[in-house]
Design a protein around this motif. Structure first.
Motif, short mmCIF file in Angstrom:
data_model
loop_
_atom_site.label_atom_id
_atom_site.label_comp_id
_atom_site.label_asym_id
_atom_site.label_seq_id
_atom_site.Cartn_x
_atom_site.Cartn_y
_atom_site.Cartn_z
N ALA A 1 -7.72 14.14 -1.54
CA ALA A 1 -7.90 13.22 -2.92
C ALA A 1 -8.17 11.77 -2.68
CB ALA A 1 -6.64 13.40 -3.53
N PHE A 2 -7.57 11.39 -1.48
CA PHE A 2 -7.95 9.92 -1.41
C PHE A 2 -9.50 9.90 -0.90
CE2 PHE A 2 -8.63 6.77 2.26
CZ PHE A 2 -8.38 5.56 1.37
N GLN A 3 -9.97 10.76 0.17
CA GLN A 3 -11.13 10.46 0.46
C GLN A 3 -12.36 10.95 -0.59
OE1 GLN A 3 -12.41 9.43 3.19
NE2 GLN A 3 -10.63 9.59 4.31
N ARG A 4 -11.94 11.78 -1.57
CA ARG A 4 -12.76 11.88 -2.76
C ARG A 4 -12.65 10.84 -3.66
NH1 ARG A 4 -10.84 17.60 -1.98
NH2 ARG A 4 -9.31 17.01 -3.61
N SER A 5 -11.65 9.89 -3.71
CA SER A 5 -11.66 8.73 -4.60
C SER A 5 -12.39 7.65 -4.16
CB SER A 5 -9.99 8.30 -4.84
OG SER A 5 -9.41 9.33 -5.31
N ILE A 6 -13.03 7.47 -3.02
CA ILE A 6 -13.67 6.18 -2.39
C ILE A 6 -15.01 6.65 -2.28
CG2 ILE A 6 -11.41 5.22 -1.76
CD1 ILE A 6 -12.27 6.12 1.19
N ARG B 1 -15.44 2.72 2.39
CA ARG B 1 -15.04 2.95 3.86
C ARG B 1 -15.53 2.07 4.72
NH1 ARG B 1 -16.61 7.98 1.43
NH2 ARG B 1 -14.91 9.58 1.50
N GLU B 2 -16.71 1.19 4.44
CA GLU B 2 -17.30 0.19 5.35
C GLU B 2 -16.17 -0.83 5.28
OE1 GLU B 2 -20.97 -1.10 3.83
OE2 GLU B 2 -21.98 0.86 4.62
N ILE B 3 -15.48 -1.31 4.22
CA ILE B 3 -14.52 -2.22 4.12
C ILE B 3 -13.47 -1.85 5.06
CG2 ILE B 3 -13.00 -3.48 2.91
CD1 ILE B 3 -15.07 -3.37 0.56
N ILE C 1 -3.87 17.57 11.69
CA ILE C 1 -4.61 18.10 10.57
C ILE C 1 -5.69 17.58 10.40
CG2 ILE C 1 -4.05 18.34 8.07
CD1 ILE C 1 -2.09 20.01 9.70
N VAL C 2 -6.68 18.32 9.92
CA VAL C 2 -8.14 17.99 9.92
C VAL C 2 -8.48 18.42 8.55
CG1 VAL C 2 -10.81 18.03 10.67
CG2 VAL C 2 -8.69 17.74 12.11
N TYR C 3 -9.29 17.45 7.73
CA TYR C 3 -9.57 18.06 6.18
C TYR C 3 -11.05 17.22 6.03
CZ TYR C 3 -7.07 13.94 4.87
OH TYR C 3 -6.60 12.41 5.05
N PRO C 4 -11.82 17.64 5.21
CA PRO C 4 -13.22 17.04 4.90
C PRO C 4 -13.06 15.40 5.06
CG PRO C 4 -13.10 18.93 3.69
CD PRO C 4 -11.64 18.68 4.30
N ASN C 5 -13.72 14.81 5.84
CA ASN C 5 -13.93 13.41 5.75
C ASN C 5 -12.65 12.60 6.26
OD1 ASN C 5 -16.73 13.44 4.88
ND2 ASN C 5 -15.85 13.77 2.79
N ARG C 6 -11.74 13.43 6.79
CA ARG C 6 -10.39 12.58 7.29
C ARG C 6 -10.91 11.70 8.40
NH1 ARG C 6 -5.30 13.66 11.12
NH2 ARG C 6 -3.90 12.34 10.01
N GLU C 7 -10.31 10.25 7.99
CA GLU C 7 -10.72 9.13 8.99
C GLU C 7 -9.60 8.14 9.14
OE1 GLU C 7 -14.10 5.72 9.40
OE2 GLU C 7 -14.41 7.46 8.07
N ILE C 8 -9.16 7.80 10.22
CA ILE C 8 -7.90 6.73 10.22
C ILE C 8 -8.68 5.37 10.24
CG2 ILE C 8 -6.04 5.86 11.71
CD1 ILE C 8 -5.51 8.83 12.68
N PHE C 9 -8.53 4.53 9.33
CA PHE C 9 -9.26 3.40 9.24
C PHE C 9 -8.25 2.39 9.97
CE2 PHE C 9 -10.74 5.93 5.18
CZ PHE C 9 -11.83 5.79 5.59
N PRO C 10 -9.00 1.26 10.52
CA PRO C 10 -8.54 0.24 11.16
C PRO C 10 -8.00 -0.81 10.08
CG PRO C 10 -10.74 -0.01 11.55
CD PRO C 10 -10.57 1.51 10.90
N ASN C 11 -8.60 -1.04 8.99
CA ASN C 11 -7.99 -1.80 8.00
C ASN C 11 -8.00 -1.25 6.62
OD1 ASN C 11 -7.60 -4.30 6.65
ND2 ASN C 11 -9.76 -4.43 5.92
N PRO C 12 -6.95 -0.05 6.66
CA PRO C 12 -6.66 0.59 5.45
C PRO C 12 -6.18 -0.16 4.19
CG PRO C 12 -5.07 0.85 6.78
CD PRO C 12 -5.99 0.02 7.63
N PRO C 13 -6.52 0.49 3.03
CA PRO C 13 -5.95 -0.24 1.90
C PRO C 13 -4.34 0.12 1.38
CG PRO C 13 -7.16 1.68 1.25
CD PRO C 13 -7.33 1.61 2.57
#
Length: 295
Positions: free
Chosen positions: A277-282, A287-289, A24-36
């Motif tokens: 919604a998560f991507q719009r919340s940060i 994202r750098e963190i 699934i791909v939506y705007p700004n989707r990214e798998i972070f190595p250090n997610p919160p």
């Protein structure tokens, strides 16, 4: 799973979403190595399945899932049934028995009860892996001839955002949390710090589906205290909670049998607004963190 007591529009199709293969791909989707992420959970609730109260069936499911969850613990819960209190009577105590299946690191569990199937993890990698685990459990139920009616399917992401800088005023979270979640603080006095804030919104996604979104700025501790899971130690101090609960309710007067297709389609559908919604919340600084680019 225990959630700390300190944290208490119809969309139709989601614009900008597409599928690449199965992903699934939506705007700004990214798998972070250090997610919160503090906890991710997927739950399937269904009508009481008598077979899942039989030890033989629980053993069949346990064996079918042992490559993913090699350790099993019997579960016994006592719940107060407040909905069935007779006039002038006492609350009824209902016992729930099941099994908790764990992975080798105790970072993921699958809890099987006669009325529900729940996957939880404190070490989330990606949605596809979560979906594979839940589908494997549904296939195990099907093989054991467990065919109840679905009542609710839910997917929940609880994020605890922590940053390497001192946050003495909730307004300062605007560096990492989108201004739309911070801007309402402007209605208060400017000459004093904001000690805390929280809010909740519910979105109607249509077709029995919805999204509950909660947020809060807290001083210390954690909102997630897993009962059966191991979680990495978290630093003390302020953190910002982003809690996304996507779900679909199934009418009680309709019979929708538990199936792999229903579970897969529902989880995939509600995952999209949760992630978007998560991507719009940060902010980009957050994202750098999460990418490990900022210390």
């Amino acid at each position: 799973m225990t959630i700390s007591t300190a944290f208490g529009a119809r969309l139709g199709t989601v614009s900008g979403v597409r599928k690449v293969g199965f992903r699934i791909v939506y705007p700004n989707r990214e798998i972070f190595p250090n997610p919160p992420l503090a906890l991710v959970a997927a739950e399937v609730r269904f009508t009481d399945a008598a077979r899942l109260r039989q030890q033989q069936t629980k053993d069949e499911v346990t064996i079918a899932l042992e490559s993913r969850f090699p350790f099993a613990e019997q579960l016994q819960q006592a719940e107060v049934d407040l909905a069935q209190i007779p006039v002038g009577g006492q609350p009824q105590i209902r016992e729930r028995r099941g099994v908790v299946l764990k992975n080798a690191g105790s970072t993921a569990t699958m809890t099987v009860l006669s009325e529900s199937l729940t996957y939880e993890t404190t070490s989330y990698t990606n949605f596809e892996d979560l979906l594979d685990a839940v589908i494997a459990a549904c296939e195990a139920l099907d093989a054991a001839k467990v065919h109840p009616a679905v009542r609710r399917i839910g997917l929940r992401y609880i994020d605890e955002v922590r940053v390497p800088e001192t946050v003495a005023d909730v307004r300062q979270w605007g560096e990492w949390i989108d201004e739309r979640l911070i801007g309402h603080l402007a209605v208060g006095p400017d000459d004093v710090p904001v000690a805390g804030t929280q809010g909740i919104s519910t979105y109607d996604l249509g077709g029995g589906k919805g999204l509950n979104f909660r947020f809060a700025a807290l001083d210390e501790g954690s909102v997630v205290v897993p009962q059966h899971l191991q979680r990495r130690a978290v630093p003390s101090g302020p953190f910002f909670v982003l809690d996304f609960d996507g779900f679909r309710d199934f009418p009680g007067d309709e019979f929708t049998p538990l199936s792999v297709d229903v579970v897969r389609d529902t989880l995939t559908t509600v995952h999209i607004p949760c992630g978007a919604a998560f991507q719009r919340s940060i902010t980009d600084r957050a994202r750098e963190i999460f990418r490990g680019e900022s210390s």
